[in-house]
Every structure is written in structure tokens, then in C-alpha cells.
Design a protein around this motif. Sequence first.
Motif, PDB file in Angstrom:
ATOM      1  N   ARG A 167      23.879   3.052  35.487  1.00  0.00           N
ATOM      2  CA  ARG A 167      22.733   2.766  36.612  1.00  0.00           C
ATOM      3  C   ARG A 167      21.446   3.640  36.542  1.00  0.00           C
ATOM      4  N   SER A 168      20.316   3.107  36.449  1.00  0.00           N
ATOM      5  CA  SER A 168      19.268   3.724  36.597  1.00  0.00           C
ATOM      6  C   SER A 168      18.336   3.658  37.806  1.00  0.00           C
ATOM      7  N   LEU A 169      18.474   4.842  38.879  1.00  0.00           N
ATOM      8  CA  LEU A 169      17.893   5.051  40.055  1.00  0.00           C
ATOM      9  C   LEU A 169      16.426   5.128  40.077  1.00  0.00           C
ATOM     10  N   SER A 170      15.928   4.356  40.976  1.00  0.00           N
ATOM     11  CA  SER A 170      14.235   4.722  41.004  1.00  0.00           C
ATOM     12  C   SER A 170      13.970   5.913  41.504  1.00  0.00           C
ATOM     13  N   GLY A 171      12.487   6.685  41.163  1.00  0.00           N
ATOM     14  CA  GLY A 171      12.139   7.848  41.758  1.00  0.00           C
ATOM     15  C   GLY A 171      12.036   7.829  42.944  1.00  0.00           C
ATOM     16  N   LEU A 172      11.886   6.712  43.802  1.00  0.00           N
ATOM     17  CA  LEU A 172      11.695   6.478  45.134  1.00  0.00           C
ATOM     18  C   LEU A 172      12.941   6.376  45.941  1.00  0.00           C
ATOM     19  N   ALA A 173      14.228   6.619  45.306  1.00  0.00           N
ATOM     20  CA  ALA A 173      15.486   6.328  45.964  1.00  0.00           C
ATOM     21  C   ALA A 173      15.645   7.811  46.641  1.00  0.00           C
TER      22      ALA A 173
END
Length: 520
Positions: A167-173
Motif C-alpha cells: 500500500r502506498s500512503l499519500s504524502g499528506l498522511a
Amino acid sequence: MGAQDKRFRTIGNLNSIEFTRVQLQAVIDNSKSIENRRRFGQFATPYELAQEIISYGLKLQDEKEISFLEPAIGTGAFYSALLSECGKHSKNIKSATGIELDSDFFTAAHKLWKDTSINLVNSDFTEIDCLEKANFLISNPPYVRHHYINKEQKAKLFAMTKNETGRSLSGLAGLYCYFILCAHKWLVQNAICGWLIPSEFMDVNYGRTLKEYLLNNVHLLRIHRYDTKECKFNDALVSSCVVWFKNEIVSENYEIHFSYGGTHENPEINKNIDKNTLERQKKWTHFPGKIYSDRQVQRADTPTLGEYFTIKRGLATGDNNFFILQKEQIHELDLDMRFFTPILPSPRHLKYDEVFSDKDGYPRLDTQHFLLSCTLLEDELNKDYPSILNYLNSGKYTTAKKYLCKNRKIWYIQENRSPTPFLCSYMGRGKSENGSPFRFILNHTNAIATNSYLMLYPKAILQKAIVQTPDIIREIWNVLRNISANDLENEGRVYGGGLKKIEPKELSCVKCAHLAGLLA
């Protein structure tokens, strides 16, 4: 009250230790600035809440022997609750591991729990490479906003969680999202996990990956969301929930228990929602409340505000106190009014929902505010407008160093925003149980607005109607004001203390059937 376990020696009076723990927690909290605690996400779990969560988690755990893991143990509220509750649930503690990055909290935890067999590790959980796997993980991970995580750390965490879960998390996470994914490799098959985290992940775009993980990488059991008007943390304005899952994959459709308000044992609202339904929903805070109903499905084809308006956040100045001046201040500083644009005060200082214009196009208000809007370079200012340059120079070592300003090509040049007749307040709480938390403002002036507003610019179909029939502006405004609080809140988000917010994309999704009727 003592605690006995086959592998963990009898410890002294837990009430006494817990009393000492609370005192130590307060001392350490008071020694750190609130800004520092926000930077590291240090918001302690109240003991009563820890007990509630541990007690419920032990009911989910089929194993008699507990291998416990707390990735952000702090002074040990969850561990203290575990020692207290295990006997009540006929559970034995086989092993316990607590990770803590902050040396002050680690030292306190070691002092408190040195007479038990817990393995305390002074390290960053996301960098741990050797741990005993656990069958029972309970944690309140650090609530660190994304802008406190530097680029290098984000890149490292992104690669790690991608490799482990796919899973690739957003840079805003926020950091808590990385903690949940990083923990996956330390779970035995069928391990029970309970994460006390902000409920905002259920609504925001950066939470999409976490929701996919919960629905596909593990077996999501329950999400209990606490009443947003009752903050669980005295020092953090955040709405809280506990996410429960089991480390197993269930391929077929199944039901997930959603609850709201009260406690795990006595929630105000309960509802089971099946996995397939959750996969189709952008926002999960609709569940299990009364807000969500079949009426929403029936209205799927109803026009939205985004079909009639381009919606943007108001202008983020970087430092309102520096860039926004009152008319009297401009005159006192002998600054040229040609460099100033009228701007509305914040919604809390705007008494009326309709703003009229004076002969110059300025808001007819007791106090008029203006934005310093300068696009000239310093050399040009020095030659023709030295007073403007002198004022800008007064902010070079303060305002220019602030985050937004220092990341601009030229620190004082603002975004471009044009006036619009229609604005909406960005956040609010609502004045009554059924009152909308958001205000729609009718602006007859040339004033723009800060980012405490959303600015609604009419699209071609609406602009054409306004040109043809200018009086329709007021009718449009009345339609906006009559959008129900439920319709607005369904698309927005809620934070601790009942604070509600709505972003441009969310406001664009709000249904508004009456606009279509107005233009028919």
C-alpha cells in the motif's frame, strides 16, 4: 490491588503505581511546550479510556496467553490497564514489549515497570528491525501531522510500508498511518489489534490507502467512534475512534460493526455495515449515524454545487497580522492604497451574512481591512515606492521566515484571488442542534477573502443567468443558505469538540436540487 501472572511476577499495588504514573505523565507534559508535543504527537491516553479499550480487546482475543505490543508506550497507560484487566478476563501475559522514542517517557516507563517482565525499547518504532511478534497490539500512535515529517523520513516510511503491505500512503498522511502499516510485520496470524486514532482518516483523501488496508490486508472487525463533542484528549482538538481488526484475510463479503458515542460496551448507536458497501463509500463517518440513510442513495443523480460553481479556498497570506492592515494603519504608515485590496474579516468577526459595498467597492463595515498585494520587485519599489519597501523590509526577519512565505519564489507576492458574490465559512460548530455549522455569505463588494472562507465562483451556466437577471444573485444565495445541515455535514469532516470543516472538493459534492429548479 495486585496483578498476578504465571510468567510475570506479582507486582505491588497497581493503584499506587497508576497514581505515580499519572503524576509523572503530568510532570513530563508540563515540561514540554505544546508546539513540541504537537511536533512529536505526544497526547497521553487517559487511564479510564485505556481500561475500556484493553477490556474490550481482551474479549476479542481467543488466546489465553497474551503477547502484547505497544509501539508508542509513553508512560504505560495501556500496559497498566492490561495488568489490571487480564485477571478479569482469565488471560495470562506471556510477553510484553513497549517501544518509546522520547527518552523522558522511556525513563519514566522504566522506573514504573522495572519490576515486571516487560521489554522496554528506547527507539523509533518505524525503525525497529527485530521484535518478538505479538498476538495483541493496542496503541495510541503519535498524532504527528504530515508537515512535521521531513521529506527524507517520508520517503523512507513510504518505501517501508509499501514493501510490507503493498500500500502506498499519500504524502499528506499523518505518522499514525505509517505506524499501523509498519506494525503489520510484527503480528502473528489472527493477532487482535486496537488502534486509538483520529477519525479523520475515514473522510479525507489521504485515508483512502488506510481504508484499503483495513478492508483487504486484514479482517476489519469494528470501528467505535467517540462523540465528537466529548474530546478524549484535553490538549488536542481531535475526534477519536478505535479501529479493531484481526490479522487474517477474508475474501468474501462480511459485516463490520460500527458504533458511535458512549463506550464500547454501551454505545449510543450501533450498525453493521458490509464490506462491499464500505468499498463504495468515500466517507465512513456516515456510519452508523442517523445521517446515513437510503435517501442519500435515492439522490445520487441530484446536481451538486460543483456543477454550478468552481470552489476555491480563500487566500493564505502566510501572516495575516503582517499582510492585512486596517485603513487607519495604512494611512498612519503613509502607504500607497494602490497596493492594497479590500479583504473580508474572518467569519467570527463578520456579524452579518450579507456584506454591502460603499462607493469605492469596499465592505461597508465598522472596520475595513486591506491586503497588501504587491507584485513589484524590490528594485522597482525602491525607485518609486520606498514606503512600501520599508514596510516589507520590516518583515524580512519575521514574516519572511514563516513556512508559507519562505517557500514562495518571492516571499511577499500573494496568490491571485478575484472577488465573488458567494462565500462559505470553512469551519464552524453550529448554533443549535439542527443549525448548519457553515455560513453562506452574500458579498456585494470588491473584497476577496482569506482561507477561513471558501470562495464560490459561478460557472458559465450560472454566470449567464446572473448577467441576464442580476437579481437572481439573491435567490441563489437563499438556495445556498437553505441547504440542510445534514447535507453539508455529510460531505465535510468533524474534529474534537464538535468543530466541523468542509474543503472545496467536499463542498463541491454537496447536493443542491433547488439550483437546477432556479435555472429551469
